[in-house]
Scaffold this active site. Structure first.
Site, short mmCIF file in Angstrom:
data_model
loop_
_atom_site.label_atom_id
_atom_site.label_comp_id
_atom_site.label_asym_id
_atom_site.label_seq_id
_atom_site.Cartn_x
_atom_site.Cartn_y
_atom_site.Cartn_z
N PHE A 88 -5.99 0.44 5.74
CA PHE A 88 -4.75 0.36 4.94
C PHE A 88 -4.66 1.53 3.98
CE2 PHE A 88 -6.17 -4.26 5.45
CZ PHE A 88 -5.72 -4.31 6.75
N ARG A 93 -18.65 -1.22 1.00
CA ARG A 93 -18.60 -1.77 -0.37
C ARG A 93 -19.99 -2.22 -0.82
NH1 ARG A 93 -15.23 -6.70 -0.49
NH2 ARG A 93 -15.41 -6.65 1.78
N GLU A 123 0.81 -1.21 0.00
CA GLU A 123 0.00 0.00 0.00
C GLU A 123 0.85 1.26 0.00
OE1 GLU A 123 -0.30 -2.49 2.22
OE2 GLU A 123 -2.18 -3.46 1.68
#
Lengths: 284, 319
Positions: B89, B173, B64
């Protein structure tokens, strides 16, 4: 390289080395060791290899430079000043309040600085991004990524190297300054990097190690590195921290030198005088 | 201008599909827009972008920090990158990269952190963030958004794609209930007054805006009249609307799928205190807890982030 071309690059290296000493002594302290070890690299890049226009620092047709070992900013600033990006007078403002020459490079302040660096490891990824962007644009320009050996302690370097190797970004020339010392001491005592060239090979790079203080050898190694087409490419520069001034090459605190030490001032002054004499002799 | 959804019980499309569709639309309009993933393309459906725009999708692998740096480098060459990984993250893990390679270096990165707070579900405590907005708010010049629904998400992504700077968007999501009619438009730095009341002011963001409206309806049945403000743009906060709506109220309650430190609650607290508003404030969010596993609905209850919990907070605050 002709003897004349070599003389020109040696002269440029002498000027960069002198400028580093002058600006750090004026500033009172600074990252001398890691600036001095990349003087010949800066001379070869700005004196011979890079495409750039000092009057148009963001010219699209330029090669990019990312000095991931950002603390060596003084070496870059000297090379930029000697290449016409700004007046040499500006070098004397290093680290003063409001300066455009901060200890660590800032792309928003200094003409010719393509990426802000200083938090070690981060320049490896931003250079990878620049290489990705250049490829996406269809540009044939390169990004020269200069990484410190101590900097390799940072995990982010290895994330970026994986990425550069995976995408075979051979337009990103990875140059590692293996000057053997980091702030707290020799690499082997702080965190042993083991064989840097072997590690890079294992990561998928074509690697060559070369004497980083030898202008001709360094230039020839970069020729070969840039001829690599089927993988990522890396040159490890075998250098000396504080190179060019014997006193600083062996000075234990040569990572960041404090000039209140009279011995440091004397060594710097003597080296500046010697370099000036060489420069005047060469230009006569 | 916005219009409230005619049917607030109806859910929209999955927000990851809305994100992908919105980025693809931005790509169609502007060749500078690119998308970067950290090996969660299956989870975010960014792999669909790879199918449609293979040259403009960059797989960065499970790295990341490098992804944010690559995005910053591409920005310095004129691109407008969107990055995705899970919320923690996208922020906590890569904070210095966002801060320096991104913001400090004047680069542009549009950062999508998915499944914040209780949305994490069975990925659990390691994948939970209750502090992403706190971190992102602290970055000079950053815009921080927590959309209430798909319509708001579409608007935010389209606008982010045009701007320079560091922009964060956090969202589930999966699908969430509609708050707005499709085509509604918004403004960064402007909150939306969704319900005007006289007793208490509820300020919410993200998918909890739906719960806040539910709570306000339940409270109305019990004789408590609440204003509800959606501050989807947590930074810059619409301080003017907060102060206007707080005036004359007995209580202000902030409601967020986030910790009480550094998020919407603290932003509103600072606004009220600095203006000398003198109104009681309760920050309803997560206090001194880490995340854990469980399905999102269970987690939402366990962390006391349901409409019923909000009703109780308002009633206690007024008593």
């Amino acid at each position: 390289m002709t003897p004349e071309e070599l003389s020109e690059l040696k002269l440029l290296a002498a000027k960069i080395r002198r400028d580093i000493l002058v600006m750090l002594e004026k500033a009172g302290s600074g990252h001398l060791g890691g600036s001095m070890s990349i003087v010949e690299l800066m001379s070869v890049l700005y004196g011979r290899r890079l495409s750039y226009d000092p009057k148009n620092p963001r010219w699209e047709g330029r090669d990019r430079v990312v000095l991931s070992k950002g603390h060596a900013g003084p070496a870059w600033y000297s090379a930029l000043a000697e290449s016409g990006f700004f007046d040499r007078e500006m070098l004397l403002t290093l680290n003063q309040g409001g300066t455009n020459l901060p200890s660590h490079p800032d792309r928003t302040k200094t003409p010719g600085v393509d990426m802000t660096t200083g938090s070690l490891g981060q320049g490896t990824s931003t250079a990878a991004g620049i290489a990705t962007a250049l490829r996406m644009k269809g540009s044939d320009r390169r990004v020269y990524l200069i990484v410190g050996d101590g900097e390799l302690n940072e995990g982010q370097c290895w994330e970026a190297f994986q990425y550069i190797a995976h995408y075979k970004l051979n337009n990103c020339v990875v140059i590692i300054d293996w000057n053997k010392r980091q702030l707290d001491g020799p690499l082997e005592e702080v965190i042993n990097p083991f064989d840097i060239a072997e590690k890079m090979r294992a990561f998928g790079f074509a690697v060559e190690t070369v004497d980083g203080q030898d202008i001709e050898a360094l230039d020839a190694a970069l020729d070969r590195a840039e001829a690599v087409t089927d993988s990522a490419t890396c040159v490890v520069l075998d250098t000396v921290k504080g190179a060019g001034v014997p006193f600083f090459e062996t000075y234990p605190g040569n990572h960041s030198v404090k000039f209140f030490d009279p011995a440091c001032r004397e060594a710097a002054d003597a080296a500046i005088a010697e370099l000036n004499a060489y420069i005047e002799g060469s230009e006569a | 201008m916005f219009t409230l959804a005619k049917d607030r019980t109806k859910k929209g499309a999955e927000l990851r599909d809305v994100m992908v569709d919105s980025i693809e639309q931005a790509m169609e309009l502007d060749e500078r827009v690119v998308a970067l993933e950290a090996d969660l393309g299956g989870a975010s459906r960014f792999t669909n972008i790879a199918k449609k725009y293979p040259r403009r999708f960059i797989q960065c692998g499970i790295a990341e920090a490098n992804m944010i740096g690559v995005a910053a480098g591409m920005s310095s060459e004129g691109y407008h990158p969107f990055t995705h990984t899970f919320g923690p993250f996208s922020t906590r893990r890569v904070f210095d990269q966002i801060f320096l390679s991104g913001a400090y270096a004047h680069n542009t990165i549009n950062i999508f952190g998915s499944d914040p707070g209780f949305c994490v579900g069975i990925n659990g405590g390691t994948h939970t963030t209750w502090e992403d907005m706190a971190l992102m708010r602290s970055i000079p010049g950053a815009i921080v958004c927590d959309p209430a629904d798909e319509t708001q998400m579409r608007w935010i992504v389209a606008e982010y794609a045009k701007l320079e700077g560091i922009h964060y968007i956090r969202a589930n999501r999966k699908d969430v209930r509609n708050v707005y009619e499709p085509g509604s438009t918004f403004e960064f730095g402007k909150g939306n007054l969704l319900r005007d009341g006289s007793d208490a002011l509820i300020i919410a963001c993200g998918q909890l805006v739906s719960e806040a409206l539910d709570a306000a309806e339940a409270l109305a049945e019990q004789g408590v009249d609440c204003s509800v403000v959606d501050t989807f743009c947590v930074k810059p906060l619409d301080e003017q609307l907060v102060l206007e709506q707080a005036a004359g109220k007995k209580l202000v309650v902030t409601f967020e799928n986030h910790g009480v430190i550094g998020g919407l609650g603290d932003a509103v607290a600072a606004t009220l205190a600095e203006a000398g508003a003198g109104v009681k404030l309760v920050r309803h969010g997560v206090k001194e807890r880490f995340g854990q596993v469980g399905d999102p609905a269970w987690l939402q209850r366990d962390f006391h982030l349901t409409a019923d919990d909000l009703v109780n907070t308002v009633k206690e605050g007024l008593s």
